[in-house]
Motif scaffolding. Sequence first.
Motif, PDB file in Angstrom:
ATOM      1  N   ILE A   1      -0.607  11.537  11.815  1.00 34.15           N
ATOM      2  CA  ILE A   1      -0.446  10.117  11.486  1.00 34.15           C
ATOM      3  C   ILE A   1       0.602   9.498  12.400  1.00 34.15           C
ATOM      4  O   ILE A   1       1.704  10.032  12.544  1.00 34.15           O
ATOM      5  N   LEU A   2       0.255   8.373  12.991  1.00 34.42           N
ATOM      6  CA  LEU A   2       1.226   7.550  13.708  1.00 34.42           C
ATOM      7  C   LEU A   2       1.501   6.330  12.837  1.00 34.42           C
ATOM      8  O   LEU A   2       0.592   5.548  12.549  1.00 34.42           O
ATOM      9  N   GLU A   3       2.748   6.183  12.376  1.00 31.80           N
ATOM     10  CA  GLU A   3       3.096   5.019  11.568  1.00 31.80           C
ATOM     11  C   GLU A   3       3.741   3.959  12.451  1.00 31.80           C
ATOM     12  O   GLU A   3       4.843   4.143  12.962  1.00 31.80           O
ATOM     13  N   ALA A   4       3.057   2.842  12.611  1.00 30.46           N
ATOM     14  CA  ALA A   4       3.551   1.729  13.416  1.00 30.46           C
ATOM     15  C   ALA A   4       4.389   0.818  12.538  1.00 30.46           C
ATOM     16  O   ALA A   4       3.902   0.284  11.543  1.00 30.46           O
TER      17      ALA A   4
ATOM     18  N   PRO B   1      -3.060 -13.783  -8.480  1.00 29.19           N
ATOM     19  CA  PRO B   1      -3.911 -13.160  -7.462  1.00 29.19           C
ATOM     20  C   PRO B   1      -3.335 -11.825  -7.013  1.00 29.19           C
ATOM     21  O   PRO B   1      -2.130 -11.585  -7.126  1.00 29.19           O
ATOM     22  N   SER B   2      -4.194 -10.947  -6.517  1.00 31.39           N
ATOM     23  CA  SER B   2      -3.744  -9.696  -5.901  1.00 31.39           C
ATOM     24  C   SER B   2      -3.400  -9.983  -4.446  1.00 31.39           C
ATOM     25  O   SER B   2      -4.299 -10.206  -3.629  1.00 31.39           O
ATOM     26  N   VAL B   3      -2.132  -9.988  -4.147  1.00 36.19           N
ATOM     27  CA  VAL B   3      -1.678 -10.333  -2.803  1.00 36.19           C
ATOM     28  C   VAL B   3      -1.569  -9.098  -1.916  1.00 36.19           C
ATOM     29  O   VAL B   3      -1.755  -9.169  -0.699  1.00 36.19           O
ATOM     30  N   GLY B   4      -1.291  -7.934  -2.509  1.00 39.07           N
ATOM     31  CA  GLY B   4      -1.205  -6.697  -1.738  1.00 39.07           C
ATOM     32  C   GLY B   4      -2.559  -6.313  -1.177  1.00 39.07           C
ATOM     33  O   GLY B   4      -3.599  -6.542  -1.804  1.00 39.07           O
ATOM     34  N   LEU B   5      -2.538  -5.722   0.011  1.00 38.10           N
ATOM     35  CA  LEU B   5      -3.785  -5.418   0.707  1.00 38.10           C
ATOM     36  C   LEU B   5      -3.679  -4.085   1.427  1.00 38.10           C
ATOM     37  O   LEU B   5      -2.768  -3.875   2.247  1.00 38.10           O
ATOM     38  N   TYR B   6      -4.602  -3.194   1.118  1.00 43.98           N
ATOM     39  CA  TYR B   6      -4.767  -1.952   1.885  1.00 43.98           C
ATOM     40  C   TYR B   6      -6.165  -1.984   2.478  1.00 43.98           C
ATOM     41  O   TYR B   6      -7.123  -2.405   1.821  1.00 43.98           O
ATOM     42  N   ALA B   7      -6.280  -1.537   3.729  1.00 45.33           N
ATOM     43  CA  ALA B   7      -7.589  -1.535   4.371  1.00 45.33           C
ATOM     44  C   ALA B   7      -7.679  -0.379   5.351  1.00 45.33           C
ATOM     45  O   ALA B   7      -6.666   0.046   5.936  1.00 45.33           O
ATOM     46  N   SER B   8      -8.868   0.140   5.519  1.00 49.33           N
ATOM     47  CA  SER B   8      -9.119   1.263   6.430  1.00 49.33           C
ATOM     48  C   SER B   8     -10.426   1.022   7.175  1.00 49.33           C
ATOM     49  O   SER B   8     -11.401   0.546   6.596  1.00 49.33           O
ATOM     50  N   ALA B   9     -10.412   1.352   8.466  1.00 48.73           N
ATOM     51  CA  ALA B   9     -11.643   1.305   9.266  1.00 48.73           C
ATOM     52  C   ALA B   9     -11.658   2.523  10.170  1.00 48.73           C
ATOM     53  O   ALA B   9     -10.611   3.000  10.628  1.00 48.73           O
ATOM     54  N   ARG B  10     -12.842   3.057  10.408  1.00 54.19           N
ATOM     55  CA  ARG B  10     -12.995   4.257  11.227  1.00 54.19           C
ATOM     56  C   ARG B  10     -13.385   3.906  12.660  1.00 54.19           C
ATOM     57  O   ARG B  10     -14.020   2.893  12.895  1.00 54.19           O
ATOM     58  N   ARG B  11     -12.985   4.786  13.554  1.00 47.66           N
ATOM     59  CA  ARG B  11     -13.364   4.611  14.955  1.00 47.66           C
ATOM     60  C   ARG B  11     -14.861   4.717  15.098  1.00 47.66           C
ATOM     61  O   ARG B  11     -15.466   5.604  14.517  1.00 47.66           O
TER      62      ARG B  11
ATOM     63  N   GLY C   1      -1.341   9.114  23.245  1.00 45.74           N
ATOM     64  CA  GLY C   1      -1.538  10.307  22.429  1.00 45.74           C
ATOM     65  C   GLY C   1      -2.798  10.202  21.603  1.00 45.74           C
ATOM     66  O   GLY C   1      -3.596   9.262  21.755  1.00 45.74           O
ATOM     67  N   GLU C   2      -3.006  11.184  20.740  1.00 50.76           N
ATOM     68  CA  GLU C   2      -4.198  11.211  19.893  1.00 50.76           C
ATOM     69  C   GLU C   2      -3.775  11.484  18.454  1.00 50.76           C
ATOM     70  O   GLU C   2      -3.014  12.418  18.183  1.00 50.76           O
ATOM     71  N   TYR C   3      -4.292  10.670  17.540  1.00 49.39           N
ATOM     72  CA  TYR C   3      -3.923  10.761  16.133  1.00 49.39           C
ATOM     73  C   TYR C   3      -5.174  10.625  15.269  1.00 49.39           C
ATOM     74  O   TYR C   3      -6.178  10.030  15.689  1.00 49.39           O
ATOM     75  N   ASP C   4      -5.081  11.175  14.091  1.00 47.62           N
ATOM     76  CA  ASP C   4      -6.179  11.021  13.138  1.00 47.62           C
ATOM     77  C   ASP C   4      -6.082   9.703  12.383  1.00 47.62           C
ATOM     78  O   ASP C   4      -7.091   9.172  11.914  1.00 47.62           O
ATOM     79  N   VAL C   5      -4.856   9.180  12.277  1.00 45.97           N
ATOM     80  CA  VAL C   5      -4.613   7.903  11.602  1.00 45.97           C
ATOM     81  C   VAL C   5      -3.555   7.124  12.373  1.00 45.97           C
ATOM     82  O   VAL C   5      -2.520   7.689  12.737  1.00 45.97           O
TER      83      VAL C   5
ATOM     84  N   ALA D   1      -4.704   0.497  19.282  1.00 47.75           N
ATOM     85  CA  ALA D   1      -4.625   1.505  18.217  1.00 47.75           C
ATOM     86  C   ALA D   1      -5.903   2.332  18.168  1.00 47.75           C
ATOM     87  O   ALA D   1      -5.857   3.552  17.950  1.00 47.75           O
ATOM     88  N   ALA D   2      -7.039   1.693  18.377  1.00 40.79           N
ATOM     89  CA  ALA D   2      -8.319   2.413  18.349  1.00 40.79           C
ATOM     90  C   ALA D   2      -8.407   3.441  19.462  1.00 40.79           C
ATOM     91  O   ALA D   2      -9.025   4.503  19.285  1.00 40.79           O
ATOM     92  N   THR D   3      -7.755   3.164  20.605  1.00 46.50           N
ATOM     93  CA  THR D   3      -7.787   4.141  21.710  1.00 46.50           C
ATOM     94  C   THR D   3      -6.957   5.373  21.391  1.00 46.50           C
ATOM     95  O   THR D   3      -7.104   6.403  22.056  1.00 46.50           O
ATOM     96  N   LEU D   4      -6.072   5.276  20.408  1.00 48.76           N
ATOM     97  CA  LEU D   4      -5.222   6.409  20.038  1.00 48.76           C
ATOM     98  C   LEU D   4      -5.885   7.338  19.032  1.00 48.76           C
ATOM     99  O   LEU D   4      -5.344   8.406  18.729  1.00 48.76           O
ATOM    100  N   LEU D   5      -7.054   6.958  18.541  1.00 46.94           N
ATOM    101  CA  LEU D   5      -7.692   7.710  17.470  1.00 46.94           C
ATOM    102  C   LEU D   5      -8.536   8.866  17.980  1.00 46.94           C
ATOM    103  O   LEU D   5      -9.284   8.738  18.963  1.00 46.94           O
TER     104      LEU D   5
END
Length: 235
Positions: free
Chosen positions: A26-29, A225-235, A77-81, A101-105
């Motif tokens: 995991i790379l945390e930005a 309203p639900s203001v918090g947001l989590y989202a995921s997309a795959r390469r 580098g290369e990361y899974d996330v 970021a997508a190039t790092l996946l």
Amino acid sequence: MDLSALAVPHTLAHLKPLLPALPARILEAGCGRGALAAALADLGYEVTGVDRNAEMVAAASERGVSAIHADVNDISGEYDVVLFTRSLHHAEDLDATLAHAATLLAPNGQIIIEEFAWERVDEAAADFVYDNRALLVAAGLLDAETPARDLLDAWIEGHNHLHRGSTMIDALNRVGSDLTTVATAMLWRLVDGRGGTWNVPAGASGVLDAIRRFEERRIAAGTLPSVGLYASARR
């Protein structure tokens, strides 16, 4: 105490269903002081943090986090996330940052974001934020001021320079597939006006946890309203 003591468990609860199996890289930005990165490492993930703030990187390193002082756009580098934790809304070029970021996946890797969709805040949500802020100030637990003008206008004025949640989701969808989104409570982490980076007096932890529960109940009842947001997309 650091607000991360309350915020990290909340973040982990929503991240775990999105993350790949251990031991993913995991790379945390925008790793900040490294509280989340350290917690992910404790779970068994291989975590690297990156932040543009040298002081934050030093604090993360003191926590034992492998942290780099850089902009995520300069990382290789290369990361899974690639994980953006409340940092993507500041991106100068949203599409370029996510494209890099997508190039790092690694193959089938994921970009995951933890964010807040500030544009979802309505009058009730603005009242919730600023009323709770005023209570914390009155109790001597916070120095931030509550605006004396229209609260929703104050919220918009304070956040309209940031990317909207919907804009970030659209950009994420352009660089990935299998988009997954989850809406959550987040206003309780924003009552200070800094999104959870402040140091919280030990006696305030229970108050903030109560504010979180109040928010979650109101979301369930349909009055916030639900203001918090989590989202995921795959390469």
